[in-house]
Design an enzyme around this catalytic site. Structure first.
Site, PDB file in Angstrom:
ATOM      1  N   ASP A   1     -36.368  60.273 -65.848  1.00 49.59           N
ATOM      2  CA  ASP A   1     -36.490  58.829 -65.665  1.00 49.59           C
ATOM      3  C   ASP A   1     -36.099  58.468 -64.230  1.00 49.59           C
ATOM      4  O   ASP A   1     -36.331  59.255 -63.307  1.00 49.59           O
ATOM      5  CB  ASP A   1     -35.605  58.107 -66.694  1.00 49.59           C
ATOM      6  CG  ASP A   1     -36.210  56.800 -67.176  1.00 49.59           C
ATOM      7  OD1 ASP A   1     -36.321  55.871 -66.357  1.00 49.59           O
ATOM      8  OD2 ASP A   1     -36.570  56.704 -68.365  1.00 49.59           O
TER       9      ASP A   1
ATOM     10  N   HIS B   1     -33.907  51.306 -65.478  1.00 51.44           N
ATOM     11  CA  HIS B   1     -34.661  51.902 -66.588  1.00 51.44           C
ATOM     12  C   HIS B   1     -34.012  53.177 -67.102  1.00 51.44           C
ATOM     13  O   HIS B   1     -33.838  53.364 -68.317  1.00 51.44           O
ATOM     14  CB  HIS B   1     -36.093  52.169 -66.117  1.00 51.44           C
ATOM     15  CG  HIS B   1     -37.070  52.492 -67.192  1.00 51.44           C
ATOM     16  ND1 HIS B   1     -37.262  53.784 -67.654  1.00 51.44           N
ATOM     17  CD2 HIS B   1     -37.922  51.718 -67.899  1.00 51.44           C
ATOM     18  CE1 HIS B   1     -38.203  53.774 -68.590  1.00 51.44           C
ATOM     19  NE2 HIS B   1     -38.620  52.528 -68.763  1.00 51.44           N
TER      20      HIS B   1
ATOM     21  N   SER C   1     -40.825  52.860 -74.023  1.00 52.38           N
ATOM     22  CA  SER C   1     -39.743  53.477 -73.246  1.00 52.38           C
ATOM     23  C   SER C   1     -38.415  53.368 -73.971  1.00 52.38           C
ATOM     24  O   SER C   1     -37.538  54.215 -73.813  1.00 52.38           O
ATOM     25  CB  SER C   1     -39.611  52.791 -71.879  1.00 52.38           C
ATOM     26  OG  SER C   1     -40.545  53.270 -70.965  1.00 52.38           O
TER      27      SER C   1
END
Length: 754
Positions: free
Chosen positions: A148, A211, A540
């Site tokens: 990520d 994220h 996600s």
């Protein structure tokens, strides 16, 4: 000067101005490629991997390169998960490599997009000595790799209270050098940055987007009390496997992920010795598996015993949009939970409608009735979504704006506020149905469904003096229906292999609260205050939930294969919601298996599934041959020579998968399945079929008797139309039922295209 002399002088001047042939090659722009090679034979195995890779560049390099040109350069030498390397090449060098013996193909660099306090409780994970969560050790001893944007190592979700040291055999490294307030510990046991995501060779893998911190903490964040976003979604935050270890591979920048870096991170994770690989990155749907570097690398990871958990993608609700669809990957769809961060809209006629927003300040400027306006009444697309407004039209009013899709709702509010609007109502488009987001708006707002939006427009059309107010209700538990599939979650069938049901499973992916990495470049609220936790949505978010669940199962059953873990998750999943009704999609219609996979994950049942449908690397080879990829195509995926002609190939329906897709025409179809007993040694299972009346299903034998653990039993499933074939297809379930277990497999007959 004579004309001939003048012409000769001009020609000489022209020639002198041209670079030498090699120099011309050096002026070509170098581009990034992944170079896929055939597996090495014994003759070249004596060289190191790097030497072997460099030998290909030596053949491709321009022989008469200009001074100062260093020639082609290797960026990564892949060693464990992919046969090949990444390099910077000119077009001429790339062409030369393609013609080199042993080179399969070149993939130009592409960039892929990045695709909690309530979710553990909603999934039945509760603290207590008798609960499955506690008995699993909260994932103790298992390593989850997160590919990520990196993490914020100082976040309290990554503290190592109660966590054991790294397992023996761990080979990872930590690049968190001199990071203020954090670094590697018993929770975060590895951290690396790759390529453009690393910024430079000494930059640590610190999250600059939020994220990666969010997904890592969702999978394996440790317990953090009083987690909330300005009082909303308050509770004790943790990941699914709070005592699992984390290995962080920063392969993405804030907005994109290079395929070269992704494969490098995946390759490193396999070498380091991870157990679960969590991949919340979008992938192109429909790419043939032997042309998909991620699917190829994931095959090797699966062969090493690693569970690869991947996002289905955010391209729904259109059919055939699912990505990461190889059967050796766990493909995860996104669903809702029963928590809503509620803001209600009250109209001047007294009607009140439910919506959502994360922004709920104490001073609500839209609490009293204000004039309500819909700029989209002029018929313009840019007016409907509030991209273009006029001061006089919205100043001092509540503004109704149409959704811009998966993103752009907060930006619409910024536009409304900039033109003097006091409040905003975001209404879904028809395709988005009832899926609503709790966003960090900049003004009082409420995101409402398409159905509610049409009712608000009807009210606007009924009176010249329409008014509305917005009321903050905070966090509501018990929202109905739940769970449901979100509109954006990508749908099957998989274009690469439509005979395998994809996605596999649905997990929580809507308005998920998890750890956050605040940054000056992305403040979430208009006052710029940093946040330790934040709410995000997408596949996600659902993917790390399943990665964490897989870690729990791996901790309890370390000898289970990735396929066995996937089977346990799928066959114990819920096909009904919390009220016992079939799970719904974004339109509140019965969700199909192409939307939700087998169902919504139920971890408390998955740890003890009774039976599993197991597969190992060799079992996929006849299936791949049956796809028609040829010897070369299957060899590229399997990382070893394969001769399909020497094998009995199988159809997609015959792969020992936990779901069945039967492409039924007029003739009956029979497929084989084998189950392994992982429940009670002495047990008897009876086949129960739930299908529409126009479908006949026969299971032979109709009863399975087991006398020991790990015993295998095989059976056949014959499917035929009981009457005329139905072009609309059909869906149902095959269940193996014992006194203690229900092992459910979806059975799908695809619709026939006109």
């Amino acid at each position: 000067m004579e004309p001939r002399c003048l012409l000769a002088s001009l020609l000489l001047l022209l020639l002198s101005s041209l670079p030498p042939r090699g120099a011309a090659a050096s002026l070509q722009e170098r581009k990034n490629y992944i170079v896929h090679l055939r597996p090495r034979d014994g003759a070249s195995s004596g060289d190191s991997v790097e030497e072997w890779h460099r030998s290909f560049l030596a053949q491709a390099a321009t022989l008469d390169a200009a001074d100062g040109d260093d020639g082609p350069r290797i960026v990564y030498s892949y060693r464990a998960a992919f046969t090949g390397f990444a390099a910077r090449l000119t077009d001429e060098e790339a062409d030369a490599l393609r013609a080199t013996d042993g080179c399969v193909r070149l993939y130009p660099e592409v960039f892929l997009p990045l695709a909690t306090t309530r979710s553990p409780g909603f999934l039945g994970l509760h603290l207590g000595n008798e609960g499955f969560w506690s008995r699993s050790g909260f994932g103790r001893g298992v390593v989850i790799a997160i590919l990520d944007t990196g993490i914020l190592p100082s976040h309290p979700s990554f503290n190592d209270d109660g966590i054991q040291p790294p397992p023996k055999g761990w080979n990872g490294t930590c690049e968190f050098r001199a990071v203020a307030g954090g670094g590697c510990n018993n929770k975060v046991i590895g951290a690396r940055a790759f390529g453009s995501a690393a910024v430079n060779s000494t930059a640590p893998p610190v999250d600059d987007a939020g994220h990666g911190t969010h997904t890592a903490s969702t999978a394996a964040g440790n317990f953090v009390e009083n987690a909330n976003v300005r009082g909303n979604a308050d509770g004790t935050a943790s990941g699914m496997a709070p005592h699992a270890h984390l290995a962080v591979y920063k392969v993405c920048t804030r907005s994109r992920c290079s395929i070269m870096d992704i494969i490098a991170g995946l390759d490193a994770a396999v070498q380091d010795g991870v157990d679960v690989l969590s991949f919340s990155i979008g992938a192109y749907s429909g790419t043939q598996f032997n042309y998909d570097p991620i699917a190829i690398a994931a095959f090797k990871a699966m062969e090493r015993g690693i569970v690869v958990s991947c996002a289905a993608g955010n391209a729904g609700p259109e059919p055939g949009t699912v990505g990461n669809g190889a059967p050796w990957m766990l493909t995860v769809a996104a669903g809702t939970m029963d928590r809503a961060i509620r803001t209600n809209v009250k109209l001047g006629n007294g009607e009140e409608f439910r919506g959502e927003s994360l922004f709920q300040p104490a001073n609500n400027s839209a609490a009293d009735p204000l004039p309500l306006v819909y700029p989209g009444a002029d018929g313009s697309d840019t007016s409907r979504d509030c991209s273009v407004l006029r001061d006089a039209e919205v100043t001092g009013k509540v503004v109704l704006c149409e959704s811009r899709g998966l993103n752009g709702r907060v930006e619409a509010g910024q536009t409304v506020a900039a033109y003097g609007g006091v409040g905003m109502i975001v209404m879904n488009k028809a395709a988005e149905g009832y899926t609503t987001f709790a966003d960090a708006h900049v003004l009082p707002a409420s995101h409402v469904s398409y159905d509610t939006g049409t009712k608000i427009i009807s009210y606007l059309n009924s009176t010249p003096n329409a008014t509305a107010s917005i009321h903050f209700k905070g966090t509501i538990i018990g929202s109905y229906p739940s769970p449901a599939v979100t509109f954006f979650s990508s749908r099957g069938p998989s274009k690469a292999s439509p005979g395998i049901l994809k996605p596999d499973i649905t997990g929580p992916g809507m308005n998920i609260l998890a750890a956050w990495a605040p940054s000056e470049s992305h403040t979430e609220f208009s006052d710029g205050a940093g946040l330790s936790f934040f709410v995000e949505s997408g596949t996600s978010m659902s993917t790390p939930h399943l990665s964490g669940v897989a870690a729990l199962l791996k901790s309890l059953h370390p000898d289970w294969s990735p396929a066995a873990i996937k089977s346990a998750i799928m066959t114990t999943s819920d096909a009904v919601d919390r009220t016992g009704l079939p799970i719904k999609d974004e339109q509140y219609r019965h969700a199909t298996f192409y939307a939700m996979g087998a169902g919504y994950v139920n971890p408390a049942l998955a740890f003890d599934p009774g039976l599993v449908y197991d597969l190992h690397a060799d079992d996929y080879i006849p299936y791949l041959c049956g796809l028609g990829l040829g010897d070369d195509g299957v060899t590229e995926i399997a990382h070893r020579p394969v001769a399909c002609g020497s094998l009995r190939t199988i159809t997609e329906a015959e792969l020992n998968y936990p779901s069945l897709v039967v492409n039924l025409l007029s003739q009956p179809i029979t497929v084989n399945r084998t189950v392994t007993n992982v429940g009670k040694p002495n047990s008897v299972y009876t086949a129960v079929v739930e299908m529409p009346k126009d479908v006949s299903v026969t299971v032979q034998p109709p009863m399975l008797r087991f006398t020991e653990l790990k015993e295998k039993q095989s059976f056949t499933v014959t499917v035929r139309w009981a009457g005329q074939p139905n072009v609309a297809g059909a869906e149902g379930n095959l269940k193996w039922v014992s006194d203690d277990y229900i092992v459910r497999s979806p059975l799908v007959i695809p619709a026939k295209s006109e």
